[in-house]
Design an enzyme around this catalytic site. Structure first.
Site, PDB file in Angstrom:
ATOM      1  N   GLU A  13      -1.139  -9.289   3.090  1.00 30.29           N
ATOM      2  CA  GLU A  13      -0.939  -9.939   4.390  1.00 30.29           C
ATOM      3  C   GLU A  13      -2.237 -10.453   5.005  1.00 30.29           C
ATOM      4  O   GLU A  13      -2.222 -11.411   5.794  1.00 30.29           O
ATOM      5  CB  GLU A  13      -0.248  -8.980   5.370  1.00 30.29           C
ATOM      6  CG  GLU A  13      -1.042  -7.755   5.790  1.00 30.29           C
ATOM      7  CD  GLU A  13      -0.829  -6.536   4.905  1.00 30.29           C
ATOM      8  OE1 GLU A  13      -1.043  -5.408   5.382  1.00 30.29           O
ATOM      9  OE2 GLU A  13      -0.452  -6.724   3.725  1.00 30.29           O
TER      10      GLU A  13
ATOM     11  N   HIS B 160      -3.376  -5.081   0.348  1.00 32.81           N
ATOM     12  CA  HIS B 160      -2.732  -5.644   1.536  1.00 32.81           C
ATOM     13  C   HIS B 160      -2.758  -7.170   1.478  1.00 32.81           C
ATOM     14  O   HIS B 160      -3.672  -7.807   2.029  1.00 32.81           O
ATOM     15  CB  HIS B 160      -3.453  -5.162   2.796  1.00 32.81           C
ATOM     16  CG  HIS B 160      -3.240  -3.722   3.105  1.00 32.81           C
ATOM     17  ND1 HIS B 160      -2.227  -3.264   3.933  1.00 32.81           N
ATOM     18  CD2 HIS B 160      -3.902  -2.611   2.680  1.00 32.81           C
ATOM     19  CE1 HIS B 160      -2.283  -1.951   4.017  1.00 32.81           C
ATOM     20  NE2 HIS B 160      -3.291  -1.517   3.260  1.00 32.81           N
TER      21      HIS B 160
ATOM     22  N   CYS C  45       0.837  -1.200   0.000  1.00 30.21           N
ATOM     23  CA  CYS C  45       0.000   0.000   0.000  1.00 30.21           C
ATOM     24  C   CYS C  45       0.877   1.257   0.000  1.00 30.21           C
ATOM     25  O   CYS C  45       1.430   1.612  -1.028  1.00 30.21           O
ATOM     26  CB  CYS C  45      -0.966  -0.031   1.182  1.00 30.21           C
ATOM     27  SG  CYS C  45      -2.340   1.134   1.015  1.00 30.21           S
TER      28      CYS C  45
END
Length: 546
Positions: free
Chosen positions: A511, A509, A383
């Site tokens: 993750e 994102h 990001c």
């Protein structure tokens, strides 16, 4: 069958591990063939954690539908391997906003609005809504904070009422508490647990199970004492000693017979025998001695590691599957700006710049991106980390340090990162960004496409700014590849450098979609590149999804 509800409360201190405990119990029930999901009830007055400082609350965890939620939902998704939605995180702020909105519309026909029944009815509605939107058979509901907190009382009263309305056979209370250790006498104390249970019982909730958390082994006599004084079945007093391996918690609960007791208490029968072979292999892999690879995480909240919880776990997942161990070098971005921590950057085998907001530490993150580009160190930008990789590249190709994002410099002559068009007129901060799951079309032959082994992927977003397409052509001519775009080609989702071993940034994102048994492809590619840079041999550890 009727939906079963398991309610988790906390005693003695906060941050005792209710979220991990609930997630791990959910895993043990899923292993027995049940459809499970989870909900977090947060007593704070904020509508959601989206505008809260990570120092206050840790990371903001984003769901598929764009909900900005508590980090415990990350534990739920990672342990149980489920996809949650916005009703899975309810706050006092949401409850009061809903009730006040109804009152302003006249929905209550001029009646006096009270905590009981109006607030508690809305809480109960949202709890039972979870099963309706997820088709779960068992819903695990965690109440944030600690018993005795004023702000938690409406939630606890709602849980008390739900047992009466749903039936004892469909509800269960689990109290997660802490046993403090007195160093002077070398003993654990149960008195705080007794007091917290007494407080719970005073409002009409009798726990069916107590999870006794401790940093030290708990003697049988202490468990007997808790059972006696708290009036809880001895089988249901479960010691939970702190473990160095987070993903071992489901195995410890399995050994303690927790899931079997829960099913017995709820009148359910096991549908299949749990198979923990893969999970045990995963835990054994964590404990195995492995070669280390150093990853520098350059952020602005590094003092609180929970601010980057999902990033940290995604790195660990990737490393596990490559047969290496990640050592995270926590570098404060402002230290780099002041000329400090450079030696840590120099010893890193990979550099990761995570997401964030605000101008503090921005130049330090740009310096990290520059170091990665010029020294050919593997780099992953998430990001904001992608945006600053773009800013650094712009300063390089235009030979002008004024290139920037309009988030930090509205007068920059090179606004290579700018507001999304739909964000131009927005004035409110909460819940107004580009949030949630969006598709990304991958460009064949790129590092991103090679990592994913797919042509179209879906990833979770949380941002207001994007790459300014005015500069797309000049960047491509200078060696930047836009390897991931929105299907209409309008938005840049992934950027990478052509003449670099691995320098890649994502507008989303990744993750949030990494799992211990299924690491995210980009994190795996990044850690693999770091291993190659460090000349650390990898020993792939393939595991099927559990």
């Amino acid at each position: 069958m009727a939906t079963k509800y398991i309610f988790f409360t906390g005693g003695v201190v906060s941050s005792v591990g209710k979220g991990v405990t609930a997630a791990a119990i959910g895993r043990t029930l899923k292993e027995r063939g049940f459809a499970v999901t989870a909900q977090k009830l947060d007593p704070y007055l904020n509508v959601d954690p989206g505008t809260m400082s990570p120092y206050q609350h840790g990371e903001v965890y984003v769901l598929d539908d764009g909900a900005e939620t508590d980090l415990d939902l990350g534990h739920y998704e990672r342990f149980m391997d489920v996809r949650l939605n916005r009703v899975c995180n309810t706050t006092t702020g949401q409850i009061y906003a809903e009730i006040i909105s109804k009152e302003r519309r006249g929905d209550f026909l001029g009646g006096t609005i009270q905590v009981i029944p109006h607030i508690t009815n809305e809480i109960k509605r949202r709890i039972t809504l979870v099963a309706k939107t997820t088709n779960a058979e068992i819903v695990l509901v965690e109440v944030g904070g600690t018993v005795g907190d004023i702000e938690s009382q409406p939630f606890l009263e709602s849980l008390r009422q739900l047992r009466r309305e749903l039936g004892r056979e469909n509800t269960m209370y689990i109290h997660v508490t802490w046993l403090p250790y007195i160093g002077a006498t070398g003993e654990l104390k149960t008195k705080p647990t007794q007091h917290s249970v007494s407080e719970l019982r005073s409002i009409g909730i009798n726990p069916d199970m107590i999870i006794a958390r401790s940093d030290y082994p708990v003697e049988r006599s202490l468990l007997d004492k808790i059972s006696l004084y708290c009036d809880v079945d001895r089988r249901a007093v479960v010691p939970m000693t702190t473990t160095s391996v987070l993903y071992e918690v489901p195995l410890l609960l399995e050994e303690a017979g927790v899931a079997d007791f829960i099913l017995e208490r709820l009148g359910l029968e096991t549908r299949r025998q749990p198979d923990w072979n893969l999970w045990r292999r995963l835990v054994a892999q964590v404990r195995r001695e492995k070669p280390k690879v150093k990853i520098a995480l350059v952020g602005k909240y590094v003092e609180l590691h929970d601010a980057y919880m999902s990033v940290r776990e995604a790195l660990k997942h990737a490393a596990l599957h490559l047969g290496v161990e990640v050592e995270i070098l926590w570098i404060h971005a402002t230290d780099l700006e002041r000329g400090r921590s450079l030696e840590m950057l120099e010893e890193a085998h990979g550099i990761l710049v995570p997401g964030g907001f605000g101008s503090r530490g921005i130049e330090g993150k740009i310096l990290a991106a520059r170091y990665a580009r010029t020294h050919k160190v593997p780099y992953l930008g998430l990001c904001l980390g992608m945006q600053l990789m773009v800013v650094e590249f712009a300063r390089y190709i235009f030979n002008d340090e004024r290139a920037n994002s309009t988030e930090f410099d509205r007068t920059t002559p090179y606004p290579v990162i700018d507001l999304l068009p739909e964000q131009q007129q927005i004035t409110e901060m909460g819940g107004t960004m580009r949030l949630g799951l969006y598709p990304c079309q991958l460009k064949p032959g790129t590092k991103a496409a090679q990592a994913y082994q797919e042509s179209l992927v879906q990833e979770r977003h949380r941002h207001r700014f994007e790459f300014n397409n005015t500069y797309r052509q000049v960047f491509e001519e200078a060696g930047m590849i836009f390897s991931g775009l929105s299907p209409d080609g309008r938005l840049v989702e992934i950027a990478e450098l052509a003449d670099h071993p691995f320098m890649l940034g994502t507008q989303f994102h990744p993750e949030f979609l990494s799992r211990p048994t299924r690491p995210h492809p980009l994190f795996k590619a990044f850690v693999k590149a770091a291993c190659e840079y460090a000349r650390v041999p990898i020993q792939p550890f393939e595991m099927e999804a559990v």
